[in-house]
Design a protein around this motif. Structure first.
Motif, mmCIF file in Angstrom:
data_model
loop_
_atom_site.group_PDB
_atom_site.id
_atom_site.type_symbol
_atom_site.label_atom_id
_atom_site.label_comp_id
_atom_site.label_asym_id
_atom_site.label_seq_id
_atom_site.Cartn_x
_atom_site.Cartn_y
_atom_site.Cartn_z
ATOM 1 N N ILE A 1 27.841 12.063 -27.611
ATOM 2 C CA ILE A 1 28.202 12.317 -29.001
ATOM 3 C C ILE A 1 26.999 12.310 -29.957
ATOM 4 C CG2 ILE A 1 28.829 9.917 -29.557
ATOM 5 C CD1 ILE A 1 30.648 13.096 -30.764
ATOM 6 N N PRO A 2 26.001 11.437 -29.786
ATOM 7 C CA PRO A 2 24.848 11.536 -30.707
ATOM 8 C C PRO A 2 24.132 12.872 -30.606
ATOM 9 C CG PRO A 2 24.854 9.425 -29.553
ATOM 10 C CD PRO A 2 25.861 10.286 -28.873
ATOM 11 N N LYS A 3 24.045 13.425 -29.407
ATOM 12 C CA LYS A 3 23.368 14.709 -29.229
ATOM 13 C C LYS A 3 24.151 15.839 -29.892
ATOM 14 C CE LYS A 3 21.417 13.246 -24.794
ATOM 15 N NZ LYS A 3 21.320 13.536 -23.340
ATOM 16 N N LEU A 4 25.455 15.819 -29.738
ATOM 17 C CA LEU A 4 26.273 16.874 -30.339
ATOM 18 C C LEU A 4 26.212 16.830 -31.856
ATOM 19 C CD1 LEU A 4 29.486 16.793 -28.085
ATOM 20 C CD2 LEU A 4 27.682 18.520 -28.105
ATOM 21 N N LEU A 5 26.317 15.638 -32.434
ATOM 22 C CA LEU A 5 26.269 15.530 -33.888
ATOM 23 C C LEU A 5 24.907 15.918 -34.432
ATOM 24 C CD1 LEU A 5 28.276 12.235 -34.523
ATOM 25 C CD2 LEU A 5 29.086 14.605 -34.551
ATOM 26 N N SER A 6 23.855 15.545 -33.721
ATOM 27 C CA SER A 6 22.514 15.921 -34.155
ATOM 28 C C SER A 6 22.319 17.436 -34.112
ATOM 29 C CB SER A 6 21.475 15.236 -33.262
ATOM 30 O OG SER A 6 20.177 15.678 -33.577
ATOM 31 N N GLU A 7 22.858 18.072 -33.079
ATOM 32 C CA GLU A 7 22.684 19.515 -32.915
ATOM 33 C C GLU A 7 23.503 20.309 -33.918
ATOM 34 O OE1 GLU A 7 23.425 22.985 -29.501
ATOM 35 O OE2 GLU A 7 23.605 20.853 -28.987
ATOM 36 N N HIS A 8 24.740 19.859 -34.196
ATOM 37 C CA HIS A 8 25.670 20.680 -34.974
ATOM 38 C C HIS A 8 25.912 20.184 -36.393
ATOM 39 C CE1 HIS A 8 26.698 23.103 -31.490
ATOM 40 N NE2 HIS A 8 26.936 22.017 -30.792
ATOM 41 N N ALA B 1 33.187 25.681 -43.365
ATOM 42 C CA ALA B 1 33.843 26.978 -43.535
ATOM 43 C C ALA B 1 34.935 27.213 -42.495
ATOM 44 C CB ALA B 1 32.807 28.099 -43.461
ATOM 45 N N GLY B 2 35.176 26.224 -41.646
ATOM 46 C CA GLY B 2 36.182 26.371 -40.608
ATOM 47 C C GLY B 2 35.691 27.095 -39.372
ATOM 48 N N GLU B 3 34.389 27.345 -39.289
ATOM 49 C CA GLU B 3 33.838 28.011 -38.105
ATOM 50 C C GLU B 3 33.741 27.014 -36.950
ATOM 51 O OE1 GLU B 3 30.901 31.125 -40.468
ATOM 52 O OE2 GLU B 3 30.190 29.103 -39.970
ATOM 53 N N ILE B 4 34.099 27.465 -35.775
ATOM 54 C CA ILE B 4 34.070 26.593 -34.591
ATOM 55 C C ILE B 4 32.648 26.548 -34.049
ATOM 56 C CG2 ILE B 4 35.024 26.180 -32.290
ATOM 57 C CD1 ILE B 4 37.422 27.968 -33.174
ATOM 58 N N LEU B 5 32.066 25.373 -34.082
ATOM 59 C CA LEU B 5 30.699 25.194 -33.609
ATOM 60 C C LEU B 5 30.649 24.771 -32.149
ATOM 61 C CD1 LEU B 5 29.214 23.257 -36.671
ATOM 62 C CD2 LEU B 5 29.335 25.737 -36.294
ATOM 63 N N PHE B 6 31.701 24.065 -31.691
ATOM 64 C CA PHE B 6 31.665 23.513 -30.336
ATOM 65 C C PHE B 6 33.078 23.114 -29.933
ATOM 66 C CE2 PHE B 6 31.381 19.904 -27.399
ATOM 67 C CZ PHE B 6 30.492 20.370 -26.457
ATOM 68 N N ALA B 7 33.412 23.343 -28.678
ATOM 69 C CA ALA B 7 34.670 22.831 -28.122
ATOM 70 C C ALA B 7 34.506 22.762 -26.611
ATOM 71 C CB ALA B 7 35.852 23.719 -28.501
#
Length: 587
Positions: free
Chosen positions: A57-64, A28-34
């Motif tokens: 990166i594995p932790k970020l992808l798993s979380e988001h 939806a274009g919502e910013i999840l992380f930066a």
């Protein structure tokens, strides 16, 4: 399944060799992380590091992105490299030996060729590594997901963050930095969710390179990002008319282009070098050089921006690129150009292009989407894990109180009113270089020696470095002349003479302050703390500076924050609802 029903995540990468960063948007274009890579690594500017750190990166992808069907990987540089860079590589100028030997024809620009070639070499290797760690992680953890790669023009990614993150539905956009694919500046018109290029500068003459050279001449290190020191030192000096005439003689403005004086550029540059700070001199010895150099920078940017207004049918200005971090210049733009409104994003430099690239990719896939005009929240980074706070409380052998339901805000305000220096860690970390109330060191601005005390005992930095005031928005006009909202601490304004004695710790030597405006809906918890301090003291202002010591990034973990508490003159530390104090400190 229709394309827009697919669970697509947009991963933006800033793959610049300095200040790499990563962002994640959902379908939806919502910013999840930066967040900038330097925070996780605790390595200032994360020079020559990948944005997609293989451990993180594995932790970020798993979380988001756990339910992803598809990934779009968006990069902040075009895939094809400029002709000069390809030629320099082919001729061996970008190799270690080539850099040592200083090969190549001298370009008409502010930096030495070994510096230029080192930057190009580092960027070349950064481009070769784009997405390697991300690809490995996706192949292992998301084997069924499709993956698409996008590469965007560097200056366009700066412009995307400046415009899509702004409160404007239409604007003129200026991007000024050290360099992009072909040059150092680009200008755009923003309307109906679209960015239209107006002009792109070409060639090596660069205001970013100019300020880097000025930083070097003042005895500081631009590789370490010490341009901040020049801005702080500039207030102690005066205009040197001879130096200003040399600077004005190096280049002229032609519309939106910088044109060098080819015949006399190096003559003037060599004259400037004679005014440089020598190794045995204190920084104050070159205060006039810093002041004059800052004056010339501001003068030049003002003229470029005024010329942009003539081409763009808007009174709104969105300003991006590394040069948009110059808060002294930003504070004068509206007074010296026809623009009526100014927006600078919280991360205008290269780290912000990670989010700019992701936003471009999303809008390419959703051309019908319209971004609601509103200021981007800067609180997009990592959170402190609750179990880590509890471990610190259990094992640190420090006095600690758990104060839920707002009680910690009252206790923190009491300590600040008593003159204590407080580390303040709340919620998600700020995206960008400035602490805006979630990873801050806070103090009472009423004490005349508070700034010197923090410089000496907490930050371990030079005495001439100023501190920022954070002010409740409704009181801003009472404290600043020609008050402007500054939500990201992005502009320097002049204090009213009548309030100088109320907040001396945040008034710079020239009577200015790089302010942060605070509204309740922007950061309710920080707003509540400042409100409590105001009720206790009658002053709606706090001293706010980044939670770090000189040479280190802003703290990222509980361990980072505790380390600063225990190895500096910090008195107390608040992390969420826990208040940690030094032994013997009266709560």
């Amino acid at each position: 399944m229709k394309k827009h029903d697919t669970r697509t995540y947009y991963v933006g990468l800033c793959a610049t060799y300095h200040d790499p960063a990563l962002s994640i948007l959902n379908h939806a274009g919502e910013i999840l992380f930066a967040e900038a890579t330097e925070r996780h690594l605790q390595y200032k500017r994360a020079l020559n590091c990948e944005p997609d750190n293989l451990y993180l990166i594995p932790k970020l992808l798993s979380e988001h992105c756990g339910d992803a069907d598809e990934f779009v990987i968006a990069c902040n540089w075009r895939r094809s490299r400029p002709i000069y860079e390809r030629l320099a590589k082919m001729l061996g100028w970008l190799s270690p030996r080539g850099i040592l030997n200083g090969k190549g024809r001298r370009l008409t620009t502010w930096l030495e060729m070994y510096q230029i070639h080192h930057m190009l070499a580092c960027q070349h290797h950064a481009m070769r590594r784009i997405g390697l760690n991300l690809a490995r992680t996706l192949g292992r953890d998301f084997p069924g997901a499709s993956v698409r790669f996008r590469h965007y023009d560097h200056h366009l990614t700066h412009a995307a963050l400046a415009c899509y993150g702004s409160p404007f539905d239409e604007a003129a956009c200026a991007v000024i930095d050290s360099y992009g694919e072909e040059g150092s500046m680009a200008f755009f018109a923003y309307r109906n969710g679209r960015l239209k290029p107006l002009f792109e500068a070409r060639g090596p003459l660069s205001l970013g390179f100019y300020y880097m050279k000025l930083t070097e001449l003042c005895g500081f290190d631009w590789i370490g990002g010490e341009e901040w020191k020049v801005m702080g030192l500039a207030s102690y000096g005066r205009i040197d008319e001879e130096v200003l005439s040399w600077l004005r003689g190096t280049m002229r403005i032609e519309g939106l282009r910088l044109a060098p004086d080819y015949e006399r550029f190096f003559e003037y540059l060599n004259r400037l070098i004679t005014r440089r700070r020598l190794k045995n001199q204190a920084p104050e010895a070159v205060a006039d050089l810093a002041h004059t150099g800052q004056h010339f920078f501001t003068e030049t940017v003002n003229r470029l921006i005024a010329n942009l207004h003539e081409l763009a049918s808007s009174d709104n200005l969105a300003f991006g690129g590394g040069c948009a971090l110059n808060s002294v210049c930003n504070g004068q733009l509206l007074a010296h150009t026809p623009f009526q409104s100014l927006y600078v994003p919280p991360a205008p430099a290269d780290d912000g292009t990670a989010l700019g690239a992701a936003l471009l990719a999303f809008h390419d896939d959703h051309p019908e989407s319209r971004t609601e005009p509103r200021r981007l929240s800067p609180y997009l980074g990592s959170r402190i894990k609750r179990d880590a706070i509890e471990r610190l409380a259990q094992y640190a052998q420090l006095p600690v109180r758990h104060l839920p339901d707002g009680a910690v805000i009252s206790a923190a305000a009491d300590l600040l009113a008593q003159g204590k220096i407080l580390g303040w860690v709340q919620g998600r970390a700020e995206f960008g270089p400035r602490a805006l109330g979630n990873r801050s060191i806070l103090a009472d601005p009423r004490s005349r020696d508070m700034g010197e005390r923090i410089n000496r005992d907490v930050k371990f930095r030079e005495r001439f470095r100023p501190y920022a005031p954070v002010v409740l928005h409704e009181h801003g006009p009472n404290f600043f002349e020609n008050y402007q909202e500054s939500p990201y601490m992005d502009r320097t304004l002049r204090f009213r003479p009548t309030v100088l004695d109320q907040v001396p710790a945040v008034v710079h030597v020239d009577g200015t302050g790089r302010l942060q405006t605070l509204k309740q809906d922007w950061n309710p918890r920080f707003h509540a703390l400042l409100g409590e301090f105001h009720r206790r003291t009658g002053v709606p202002v706090l001293l706010n500076t980044s939670f770090n010591v000189m040479g280190k990034p802003i703290v990222h973990s509980v361990e980072d924050a505790a380390g600063v508490l225990l190895t500096s003159g910090l008195d107390s530390l608040v992390i969420d609802d826990h208040l940690f104090t030094k032994p013997g400190l009266q709560p």
